[in-house]
Design an enzyme around this catalytic site. Structure first.
Site, PDB file in Angstrom:
ATOM      1  N   GLY A  27       0.579  -5.452   0.923  1.00  0.00           N
ATOM      2  CA  GLY A  27      -0.567  -5.584   0.004  1.00  0.00           C
ATOM      3  C   GLY A  27      -0.269  -6.453  -1.207  1.00  0.00           C
ATOM      4  N   ASP A  77      -1.305  -9.825  -0.212  1.00  0.00           N
ATOM      5  CA  ASP A  77      -2.779  -9.938  -0.262  1.00  0.00           C
ATOM      6  C   ASP A  77      -3.230 -10.269  -1.681  1.00  0.00           C
ATOM      7  OD1 ASP A  77      -3.387  -9.125   2.483  1.00  0.00           O
ATOM      8  OD2 ASP A  77      -2.771  -7.120   1.889  1.00  0.00           O
ATOM      9  N   ASP A 109      -4.851  -7.018   6.763  1.00  0.00           N
ATOM     10  CA  ASP A 109      -6.320  -7.077   6.772  1.00  0.00           C
ATOM     11  C   ASP A 109      -6.965  -7.083   5.390  1.00  0.00           C
ATOM     12  OD1 ASP A 109      -5.719  -4.481   6.115  1.00  0.00           O
ATOM     13  OD2 ASP A 109      -6.495  -3.597   7.959  1.00  0.00           O
ATOM     14  N   GLU A 152       2.890  -5.838   7.530  1.00  0.00           N
ATOM     15  CA  GLU A 152       1.944  -5.146   8.418  1.00  0.00           C
ATOM     16  C   GLU A 152       2.353  -5.215   9.888  1.00  0.00           C
ATOM     17  OE1 GLU A 152      -0.419  -6.049   4.690  1.00  0.00           O
ATOM     18  OE2 GLU A 152       1.206  -6.983   5.827  1.00  0.00           O
ATOM     19  N   ILE A 167       0.836  -1.203   0.000  1.00  0.00           N
ATOM     20  CA  ILE A 167       0.000   0.000   0.000  1.00  0.00           C
ATOM     21  C   ILE A 167       0.877   1.261   0.000  1.00  0.00           C
ATOM     22  CG2 ILE A 167      -0.251   0.153   2.527  1.00  0.00           C
ATOM     23  CD1 ILE A 167      -3.296   0.790   1.932  1.00  0.00           C
TER      24      ILE A 167
END
Length: 288
Positions: free
Chosen positions: A125, A128, A156, A148, A68
C-alpha cells in the site's frame, strides 16, 4: 463510523505548505483502518481550504510504510455462502475497494502538487500511495516491494495502473510479477524517484525546498498543469491538446500572468491569490 479514531498521521501547515507525517513507527507505519478512513478526508479538507499550495508526505522511524495493516483482515472469515449471499458480498467487496482506492486517488484529485519523501521500506500500500504523488524523493536506504503478488493478490489500490506510467512499463511488470526488493539506486535509475539522500533529515530539507519552489508559482496554473498532466496520461495526444485548450480558455487569468510578468521585471516575489478567493470552487461545496 467509529468514534475516537486516532489519527495515524500528524498534520502541520506552514506558509501554504501542508506536511502529513505518518506517525506509527512502532507498527512500521502500516495502514490501519483509521488511516484508510482519515487520510482521504484530511487531504480533501486541505484541498477544500484553498490555502494549501503544496503537500509533503513523509514518515517516521526506519520505514516509510509496510503497507496495509493485516489486522484489517482478521474478521474476514470466509464461510460457505449461497449464490445470493456471494453476489452481495462481492458487490460489497467492490464497494470497499473503491473506498480504499481513495487513499491514492485523493492525492491525484487535489489541486496542489504532492511531494513524497520515502525512507526505509515502502511496501504494498505504500507504493499505491507514492505512485499517486507528483514528485518522489528517497533516502539511500529506501527499498520498494510490490508485496501483493507474494501474498496471492493483485495490487489493487493503484500501483498497477500508475507505476507503468511513471517508470518503463516493462520494468513495472517485472516488479509487480516478481514481488522482489527494489533498491533506492534502482528506483532512481528507472525514474521512480528524482533524487537520493544520505539521510531522512537531508531528504526532508530537499522536499521542503521543492515545496517552496512549487508554492512560488501561480496556484491556478499549478492546478491546471496537474489536471492536464493527469488527463494526458490517460488519453491520446489529440484529446490531451483539446483538454488543455478548454482548461486554459476557462481559467486563464490575465491578472495572474500580469502579476508574474511584472514580478519578473521588477525582480520581486509575486503575490498570488489563493484558489479559494476565485469563485471556481462552487462545485466543491456540493460534495458530500
Amino acid at each position: 463510523e467509529k468514534k475516537n479514531m486516532s489519527k495515524p498521521f500528524d498534520v502541520e501547515i506552514d506558509n501554504s505548505i501542508a506536511h502529513i507525517r505518518l506517525n506509527r513507527p512502532e507498527k512500521r507505519n502500516s495502514m490501519n483502518e483509521d488511516f484508510w478512513n482519515l487520510f482521504p478526508k484530511e487531504v480533501e479538507e486541505l484541498d477544500d481550504s484553498g490555502e494549501i499550495r503544496a503537500l509533503v508526505i513523509s514518515s517516521t522511524g526506519p520505514h516509510f510504510s509496510s503497507g496495509i495493516d493485516l489486522n484489517m483482515f482478521k474478521d474476514d472469515v470466509v464461510e460457505e455462502q449461497s449464490e445470493n449471499e456471494l453476489g452481495r458480498s462481492r458487490g460489497y467487496f467492490i464497494q470497499q475497494l473503491k473506498y480504499l482506492q481513495n487513499v491514492a486517488n485523493c492525492l491525484e484529485a487535489a489541486r496542489f502538487p504532492v511531494v513524497a519523501a520515502i525512507q526505509g521500506g515502502c511496501i504494498g500500500g505504500g507504493i499505491d500511495l507514492i505512485t499517486a504523488a507528483d514528485i518522489r524523493l528517497c533516502t539511500k536506504d529506501a527499498f520498494f516491494i510490490i508485496e501483493e503478488i507474494n501474498v496471492g493478490l493483485a495490487a489493487d489500490i493503484g500501483t498497477l495502473q500508475r507505476l507503468p506510467k511513471i517508470i518503463p512499463a516493462g520494468i513495472a511488470r517485472e516488479w509487480a510479477m516478481m514481488g522482489e526488493k527494489v533498491s533506492a539506486d534502482r528506483a532512481k535509475e528507472v525514474g521512480l524517484v528524482s533524487s537520493l539522500h544520505d539521510n531522512q533529515e537531508g531528504m526532508l530539507e530537499s522536499a521542503f525546498e521543492i515545496a517552496e519552489k512549487l508554492v512560488s508559482k501561480t496556484p491556478l496554473a499549478m492546478w491546471v498543469t496537474k489536471e492536464v498532466l493527469n488527463y494526458s496520461r490517460d488519453h491520446s495526444v489529440k484529446e490531451g491538446l483539446d483538454n488543455v485548450n478548454l482548461w486554459n480558455a476557462a481559467t486563464l487569468h490575465k491578472e495572474d500572468v500580469m502579476t508574474t510578468m511584472m514580478s519578473k521585471m521588477q525582480k520581486k516575489k509575486p503575490e498570488y491569490k489563493n484558489l479559494r478567493d476565485k469563485n471556481f470552487l462552487k462545485h466543491k461545496s456540493t460534495k458530500k
